[in-house]
Motif scaffolding. Structure first.
Motif: not given
Length: 240
Positions: A140-143, A150-163
């Motif tokens: 999981x990737x959070x912004x 020190x905190x987050x309220x938003x993530x990037x759906x991993x289905x939209x990512x490729x490494x």
């Protein structure tokens, strides 16, 4: 013609060894030779070009001769960055490679290239004009919140990512033209830039090819130990 361009121009400072990490011996064989053997064995590879850290060119040639890497045709001096090294390798092929030839760029410190990965990269490149090794992103990737790092309220759906990593393949005409444009206009050549990121900055669409979790990059001592563990496992029939 399918030409592998193996990039071995780095000094490997994070490995903290006395010699460049691509020349470290593992089971009496340099890491670089494991990498070159992957291309040597593959029936679709016609020739290999090695971009080598300055001062180690003759050592690399001697190792290639010792381990029967007879597809190695050219050894080119590396640059001050990954992009300069790749550029040197590409420019050296001018007058040798045709525009439709497939150029496969690969890190010299990724010694565990699977045959099926290399085959797919070449296949996709022939169909689409380029191909980059890729895998799904399984974490999981959070912004970071810019107002409170020190905190987050938003993530990037991993289905939209490729490494992505290497090998990457490009038709030579596109590759050569792109490197001239990038260095003339200073686009995508600084910092951690690589061929794939440069191509996107130049407006090219990239196409995904198969990847493998075994295709590790030997950056730290822990990576080296992981590589040794793979070698000792005896699970890979291609390992000599």
């Amino acid at each position: 013609m399918n030409i592998a361009v193996v990039i071995a121009g780095g000094v490997g400072s994070r490995m903290a060894q006395d010699i460049p990490k691509q020349f470290l011996n593992v089971n009496d064989k340099p890491v670089l030779i494991y990498t070159l053997e992957g291309f040597q064995r593959h029936p679709m590879i016609d020739a290999i070009e090695l971009v080598c850290i300055e001062g180690w060119e003759e050592i690399a040639k001697a190792y290639a001769k010792q381990f029967n890497i007879d597809k190695l045709k050219w050894v080119v001096k590396g640059g001050n960055s990954a992009q300069e090294s790749i550029r040197n390798g590409v420019y050296n092929l001018e007058g040798i490679a045709n525009d439709d030839d497939v150029i496969i760029i690969h890190d010299g410190i990724r010694p565990m290239i699977d045959s099926f990965v290399l085959s797919d990269v070449i296949k996709i490149c022939n169909e689409k004009g380029n191909a980059v090794t890729s895998l799904p992103y399984n974490e999981q990737i959070f912004k970071i919140d810019p107002d409170d790092p020190s905190s987050t309220t938003e993530y990037i759906p991993r289905e939209t990512l490729r490494r992505v990593s290497t090998p990457q393949a490009y038709k030579f005409g596109l590759l050569d033209k792109s490197y001239h444009k990038a260095f003339e206009e200073e686009i995508g050549i600084y910092g951690s830039s690589y061929t794939n990121t440069m191509m996107v900055e130049l407006g090219e669409r990239l196409y995904f090819a198969a990847g493998s979790d075994k295709n590790i990059k030997l950056t730290t001592k822990d990576d080296l130990e992981t590589f040794k563990a793979y070698l000792s496992s005896g699970l890979d029939s291609w390992i000599k």
